[in-house]
Design a protein around this motif. Sequence first.
Motif, short mmCIF file in Angstrom:
data_model
loop_
_atom_site.label_atom_id
_atom_site.label_comp_id
_atom_site.label_asym_id
_atom_site.label_seq_id
_atom_site.Cartn_x
_atom_site.Cartn_y
_atom_site.Cartn_z
N ASP A 181 0.84 -1.20 0.00
CA ASP A 181 0.00 0.00 0.00
C ASP A 181 0.87 1.24 0.00
O ASP A 181 0.58 2.22 -0.70
CB ASP A 181 -0.92 0.00 1.22
CG ASP A 181 -2.03 -1.02 1.10
OD1 ASP A 181 -2.24 -1.52 -0.02
OD2 ASP A 181 -2.70 -1.30 2.11
N ALA A 182 1.92 1.21 0.80
CA ALA A 182 2.84 2.34 0.84
C ALA A 182 3.57 2.49 -0.48
O ALA A 182 3.75 3.61 -0.99
CB ALA A 182 3.84 2.16 1.99
N ALA A 238 1.23 4.05 -2.98
CA ALA A 238 1.08 5.48 -2.71
C ALA A 238 2.30 6.24 -3.23
O ALA A 238 2.17 7.35 -3.79
CB ALA A 238 0.90 5.72 -1.21
N ALA A 260 2.27 9.14 -6.11
CA ALA A 260 2.84 10.46 -5.83
C ALA A 260 3.91 10.81 -6.86
O ALA A 260 4.00 11.97 -7.32
CB ALA A 260 3.43 10.48 -4.42
N VAL A 307 6.78 11.83 0.73
CA VAL A 307 5.35 11.61 0.51
C VAL A 307 4.73 11.13 1.82
O VAL A 307 5.23 10.18 2.44
CB VAL A 307 5.13 10.55 -0.60
CG1 VAL A 307 3.65 10.22 -0.73
CG2 VAL A 307 5.69 11.04 -1.92
N HIS A 319 2.11 9.22 4.02
CA HIS A 319 1.21 8.08 3.85
C HIS A 319 0.94 7.45 5.21
O HIS A 319 1.87 6.93 5.87
CB HIS A 319 1.82 7.05 2.91
CG HIS A 319 1.00 5.79 2.80
ND1 HIS A 319 -0.22 5.75 2.17
CD2 HIS A 319 1.25 4.52 3.24
CE1 HIS A 319 -0.70 4.52 2.24
NE2 HIS A 319 0.17 3.77 2.88
N GLN A 320 -0.31 7.51 5.64
CA GLN A 320 -0.74 6.90 6.90
C GLN A 320 0.18 7.28 8.07
O GLN A 320 0.65 6.43 8.83
CB GLN A 320 -0.82 5.38 6.76
CG GLN A 320 -1.87 4.92 5.76
CD GLN A 320 -1.99 3.41 5.66
OE1 GLN A 320 -1.19 2.69 6.25
NE2 GLN A 320 -2.97 2.95 4.92
#
Length: 762
Positions: A387-388, A391, A395, A446, A448-449
């Motif tokens: 998921d990372a 992302a 980006a 970036v 992310h979470q």
Amino acid sequence: MTLLTAEHRRNVLHAALVQTQDEPLLVQIRGYNERRRWFRVKLERVDEPDSSICWRGTLEHMEDCNAAGDLSKALAESREHYRWSFELSPQVPWTAGPDGSIQEVGPRWFELTGMRPDQALGTGWIGALHPDDMERTIAVWTGNLVSGAPVDIEYRVLLRDGGYRWMRARAAPRKDADGRVVRWYGTLEDVHAEKLARSALSESEERFRLAIQSARLGIWDFDCTTGVRTWSAEFRNMLGISADQPATTELALSLVHPEDRDRLKQMLDAVAQGTVPLHFEATLRIHRADNGALRWIRSTGWTTRTDGGALSRIIVTYLDVTEERNAEERIRWAATHDSMTRLPNRTLWQASLETLAAKAHKQGNRFGLLMLDVDDLKRTNDALGHDAGDALLCAFAEKLSAVAPADAVLGRLGGDEFGLIAPTIDSQAGLESLSRDLMEGCRTPVAHQGRLLEFGVSIGGAIFGDHADRADDLLKAADLALYASKRGGRARLTMFHSELRAEAQQRTSMIHMAREIVADRLVVPYYQPKVDMRTGRLLGFEALLRWRHPRLGIQLPGAIAAAFLHSELAVALTVQMLESVTADLRFWLRKGLNPGRVAINASPADFAQGDFSDRVLDHLHRMDIPAAHFEIEVTESVLLDNGGDQVARAMRHFADAGVRLALDDFGTGFASLSHLKQYPVDVIKIDRSFVQDVERDEGNAAIVDAIVKLGGSFGMEVVAEGVETRVQADHLLALGCMVAQGYYFGRPLPLEATRALIAAQE
């Protein structure tokens, strides 16, 4: 009339019904003594002044022989006339009184129904009706008796075989001067086949209508003879127009999309000129009249022609295919784009490159191409999950789009690889400026979470017209430049230059040679001793790969260096080394020699297999080699390229089995301290670059001192590589490093030369 026989009475009545008499009738009349005599009857119709109709005639007795002969002939003719008129008629004649009661019925009634004619008289005929038709038929017959209108009705009649057959009953009344019905005269005609055909046609038309409705088809029907156009309700609904709007050419043209209007005009002109083909299809866009919505309409047309070849009718069906077209567009988009970044995929991007290259080649233009790799994507995936990583890719795609020229064609080519075609950038300076902007943008992490993802980008550039004149050659040039950027340390731009092609050719040659080495099993291990510098005692060996050239003899691995970066060949070379080294270990052990621990080098590709530790340990077991005699050396590239649970599991598996793990070239990679904590490392090997000039270079000495102390704090053995002089050995000992390998203690040796060295330690 009562003196006539029934047959002759019917003849006389028939003569009255047909209202003409071409020939006299021959009849038999019963006399006072019951004797039957032949008479010739001539009838003449007389219209009285009061509009009443009557018949006047003569009755002539037939006595003599000639008359008897004539009588016989006349009788035969009469019978034949009756037969042809009644018996052979396909219809059943009947008459009825003013009240509707049947007075007479033809003989075919009996043949059809099995009901005697006298049983059909009055209302007896109703018994032959189908129950479902009885009420309707009686109602019609009763109503016409009152109105005096002619009767025309169809109903089913029960046949003598038990089946029913459709019949058509038609009758007209004969009226007197006052308009009162005197008698009804009618016929019953077999229309069964016609009725079934009509029913079948009706059912077929109903099925067609339902099919049209269920298929959502609209119909345009044009009568070429009358010029009348008919639009079905479904078609009008499709166009968004009301039922009362005239079906005109002008209306149709006004609703068609401007870009498709000429195509419709051409079709209409073809209709006017009579050149429409027998079958035609077209798909047009329209704007609905009621709300202006854009819809796609597919039309399919058929034409019919007269015997003379002229158009007689054109029928066109219309189907709203908007949803189908939208689905096709979605499928087409999905087939040519990356769903995550929404950029063109390799197929579409490369097609765009080929189109632009062909145009530029024809016009003599130049344009720039960049190939880009997102650095550290794998490390992000391994450390934080896909998921990372996804992302991060999205980006990066946004950052790339932000700095790209408006006419640039971007694409995600697969994994962490992207491409950029810049039609308006035709110089190296332009590509360098764009790359600087992009790399600057990538310096911003970036989010992310709740985490900040850091990454960089490696770039390779090439110019069409300078570096290549074909799309595929330009792509190869940029790929070579990108490869150079990644080998040079990443996060940089490399523009293509001719030396890169030469290096690529050299790598290709190395790969080819390595394939031959693997195929011919030319791998040969050489063993470099590892010794305790305090006592000079042999502790073990590092098995170094060599290969045997058919003509030149033993060769160093540098000649096939590119093969160690090739996943397939790297694994194959490790397999051959493992087989040869374990065979040598078994040889030493069976000879009663103790070689200590023998280490082989493992590549990132080995650990990428997933079952590397299982395969190695199974092989040791089959060869009966104790794990205490075996060691695996890895560089930090193994941990960086494959990181995560997969490598950790393999290393723990080795450690649990008693196989030691050594971290080679320590100090030259990244995040070494975290690796020492994360993985079960037993040995740290100081890279030879720090050992050189350790006695004179204070910086190298400080690094060695730090590594030795670090290893001691973790309880790890520290080995110095590349020790070539006594002075270096003494200095290392002074710094606390006890184990070393290098030319000073022994060069790599073949198996035969190690036996004496090992025996000397006994």
